[in-house]
Write an enzyme that holds these catalytic residues in place. Sequence first.
Site, PDB file in Angstrom:
ATOM      1  N   PRO A   1       4.951  -6.081  -2.807  1.00 28.99           N
ATOM      2  CA  PRO A   1       3.674  -5.503  -2.344  1.00 28.99           C
ATOM      3  C   PRO A   1       3.807  -4.361  -1.341  1.00 28.99           C
ATOM      4  O   PRO A   1       3.395  -4.485  -0.183  1.00 28.99           O
ATOM      5  CB  PRO A   1       2.970  -6.709  -1.715  1.00 28.99           C
ATOM      6  CG  PRO A   1       4.099  -7.580  -1.234  1.00 28.99           C
ATOM      7  CD  PRO A   1       5.232  -7.383  -2.201  1.00 28.99           C
ATOM      8  N   CYS A   2       4.311  -3.217  -1.795  1.00 24.93           N
ATOM      9  CA  CYS A   2       4.377  -2.056  -0.906  1.00 24.93           C
ATOM     10  C   CYS A   2       2.974  -1.514  -0.613  1.00 24.93           C
ATOM     11  O   CYS A   2       2.801  -0.742   0.329  1.00 24.93           O
ATOM     12  CB  CYS A   2       5.267  -0.973  -1.509  1.00 24.93           C
ATOM     13  SG  CYS A   2       4.726  -0.370  -3.109  1.00 24.93           S
ATOM     14  N   HIS A   3       1.992  -1.953  -1.407  1.00 26.55           N
ATOM     15  CA  HIS A   3       0.618  -1.494  -1.143  1.00 26.55           C
ATOM     16  C   HIS A   3       0.057  -2.092   0.152  1.00 26.55           C
ATOM     17  O   HIS A   3      -0.973  -1.653   0.640  1.00 26.55           O
ATOM     18  CB  HIS A   3      -0.297  -1.845  -2.327  1.00 26.55           C
ATOM     19  CG  HIS A   3      -0.364  -3.311  -2.641  1.00 26.55           C
ATOM     20  ND1 HIS A   3       0.567  -3.942  -3.444  1.00 26.55           N
ATOM     21  CD2 HIS A   3      -1.228  -4.284  -2.252  1.00 26.55           C
ATOM     22  CE1 HIS A   3       0.272  -5.229  -3.541  1.00 26.55           C
ATOM     23  NE2 HIS A   3      -0.814  -5.459  -2.826  1.00 26.55           N
TER      24      HIS A   3
END
Lengths: 163, 199
Positions: free
Chosen positions: B168-170
């Site tokens: 989850p780089c978001h």
Amino acid sequence: MKQPFEKVVARHGVTVLRVCRALLGVHDADDAWSETFLSALRAYPDLPETANVEAWLVTIARRKAIDVHRATKRNAVAVEALPETPSDLGVPGGDDTDLWDAVVRLPDKQRQAITYRYLAGMSHAEIAAILGGTVDAARRAAADGLNTLRKGYPGAHAKGASS
Amino acid sequence: MNDILGVLSAPVDPETMARLHARLAREAESEGLVDVAYTVVDSPVGRLLLAATPKGLVRVAYQNEDHDRVLEMLASKISPRVLHAPRRLETAVREIDEYFGRLRRTFDLPLDLSLSHGFRQLVQKHLPEIGYGQTLSYRQVAELVGSPRAVRAVGTACATNPLPVVVPCHRVLRTDGSLGGYIGGLDAKTTLLNLEAAA
């Protein structure tokens, strides 16, 4: 750079199927097609990047067709019983299976020559390299094969042209 | 002559090719010949390409990354034995569907992180520690991985994440709360953050 193998299947799958059908008839072509691409996938990482991929596939298909042909001969499988599925050649109205069978009945060199020439789009020189003869002999075999088909396949001949 | 050649070179219908392709994928998989299997799924953030090695999910790609180019990259970096073979991706597809359906908060998939190395891989390994619906700043992630001054390198690690959505780089934003960048575009980042905030 080498293309993903999926691209090879997408680009050459139809041609290889036509080659298999021409060499074996519609009935056994699927097996040869599968064997061809499995074998190609196995060897693909080692294929030189400059190689003619389609000619390479056709060469494998020819070998696999010979294998399938031998296997069916040895097992004496009846070819008369075609599967009861609609023709999937995509040409409405014609009984194409007859033509594919006529192709399969051609003398070996003629059959291979028209297959490589007209279905795989190979040059007569490339075909001669596969068949092991002169370029002229390859050209003649393709022409003779087509003539034989024209005589034997009613759809390609005007009705009553001969009696 | 044209009749004959016309029939012999007539189009083969797509169903036949699809059937043959499915058989090839099945047989190739069972003989261990598929180094990279992939499929494409629809999602609220557009069509996603999912690719897996025998080790695990190796790449998730947004449409704006150009799936053909991504496949070429996989062919050159991992192996040219790349095949559309959806079966290997069945679990990944299901979990992604569940995630977008708000039925799943964490992914439970084997991952193959071999497309990233060193500090980037280290950051990507830590990103799943940011919980669903939460966000951290690039600076906080730098602290999390024990390199508080590597804020820019964290930004690069997020921007080059080969497994967006799943890793989850978001959930990483600028210190002032603005979005920062995102591999799938800012609209996709907003969609993911809203999805998680609404749950």
